[in-house]
Design a protein around this motif. Structure first.
Motif, short mmCIF file in Angstrom:
data_model
loop_
_atom_site.label_atom_id
_atom_site.label_comp_id
_atom_site.label_asym_id
_atom_site.label_seq_id
_atom_site.Cartn_x
_atom_site.Cartn_y
_atom_site.Cartn_z
N ALA A 202 0.84 -1.20 0.00
CA ALA A 202 0.00 0.00 0.00
C ALA A 202 0.87 1.25 0.00
N ALA B 274 2.45 1.59 -3.47
CA ALA B 274 1.45 1.93 -4.48
C ALA B 274 0.97 3.37 -4.33
N VAL B 275 0.71 3.79 -3.11
CA VAL B 275 0.24 5.16 -2.88
C VAL B 275 1.35 6.17 -3.23
N TRP C 4 1.32 6.46 -6.91
CA TRP C 4 0.11 7.15 -7.36
C TRP C 4 0.19 8.65 -7.07
N PRO D 268 -0.88 11.03 -10.25
CA PRO D 268 -2.29 10.76 -9.91
C PRO D 268 -3.17 10.35 -11.10
N ARG E 158 -2.59 7.90 -12.88
CA ARG E 158 -2.47 6.44 -12.97
C ARG E 158 -3.56 5.77 -12.14
N ILE E 159 -4.76 5.85 -12.61
CA ILE E 159 -5.92 5.28 -11.92
C ILE E 159 -5.77 3.76 -11.79
N LEU F 202 -4.12 2.82 -8.55
CA LEU F 202 -5.03 2.96 -7.41
C LEU F 202 -6.03 1.81 -7.37
N PHE G 184 -4.54 -1.41 -6.03
CA PHE G 184 -4.54 -1.38 -4.57
C PHE G 184 -5.91 -1.72 -4.01
N VAL G 185 -6.97 -1.13 -4.56
CA VAL G 185 -8.33 -1.40 -4.09
C VAL G 185 -8.66 -2.89 -4.24
#
Length: 187
Positions: free
Chosen positions: A6, A9-10, A13, A17, A19-20, A23, A26-27
């Motif tokens: 996490a 990845a964050v 990101w 930003p 780079r959806i 994200l 990660f979800v």
């Protein structure tokens, strides 16, 4: 391990930003790992080494994914759309299972409602769609190898799970009604 992933990845990101797909990866991982904490504990699980290795590798593969940008085989929006479809399908499959979801192969009862009316292992279909969305936008040799290994591990995992479930009369009957494991018309 999830916390380290996490964080990485964050960080990636926040640096980009747009780079959806990062994200959404990660979800997807968070949903899979998070929901497994609330799963009903089965009476019997397959703890044999092959089942364990395939289950752990097929679940925690994301630790080997290269998060930095790769080649775009499709646009970010196409990849993100695939990922969203995959995540929603995973959630539909997990809602169909209720608390009968887990990482190791086990008989937690035969479910034939919801997403399980279409294929016998709909969560894996959701994982496949989600992973393809990320891979197509973040393509590179490392990610290709990681996802190829992950898909192979999932196939072995499915076969092991079906071997365990085939001892159940209800599951054998279910297999006659729902022909395909993951991808209708293919597998």
């Amino acid at each position: 391990m999830l916390s380290l992933f996490a964080y990485a990845a964050v960080r990636q990101w926040l640096a980009a930003p747009q780079r959806i797909t990062l994200l959404l990866l990660f979800v997807s991982v968070f949903v899979t790992i998070g929901l497994s904490l609330f799963a009903r504990i089965p009476v019997k699980r397959d703890w044999r080494p092959l089942a364990f290795i395939c289950s752990m590798g097929g679940t925690y593969y994301f630790l080997a994914v290269r998060l930095s940008p790769g080649s775009h085989l499709v646009s970010e929006s196409v990849g993100a759309t695939l990922q969203l479809l995959g995540i929603f399908w995973q959630l539909f499959a997990k809602a169909s299972l209720r608390r009968s979801f887990g990482i190791l192969p086990a008989n937690r009862g035969v479910v034939s409602r919801g997403a399980y009316r279409f294929v016998r292992h709909p969560m894996y279909l959701g994982y496949f769609i989600t992973d393809m969305g990320f891979l197509l936008v973040n393509f590179g040799l490392q990610n290709l190898l990681v996802y190829s290994c992950q898909f192979a591990l999932q196939v072995v995992r499915i076969v092991r799970e079906e071997q365990l479930l085939s001892h159940d009369d209800g599951y054998r009957s279910y297999k006659t009604r729902v022909r395909f494991r993951v991808i209708p018309g293919v597998f």
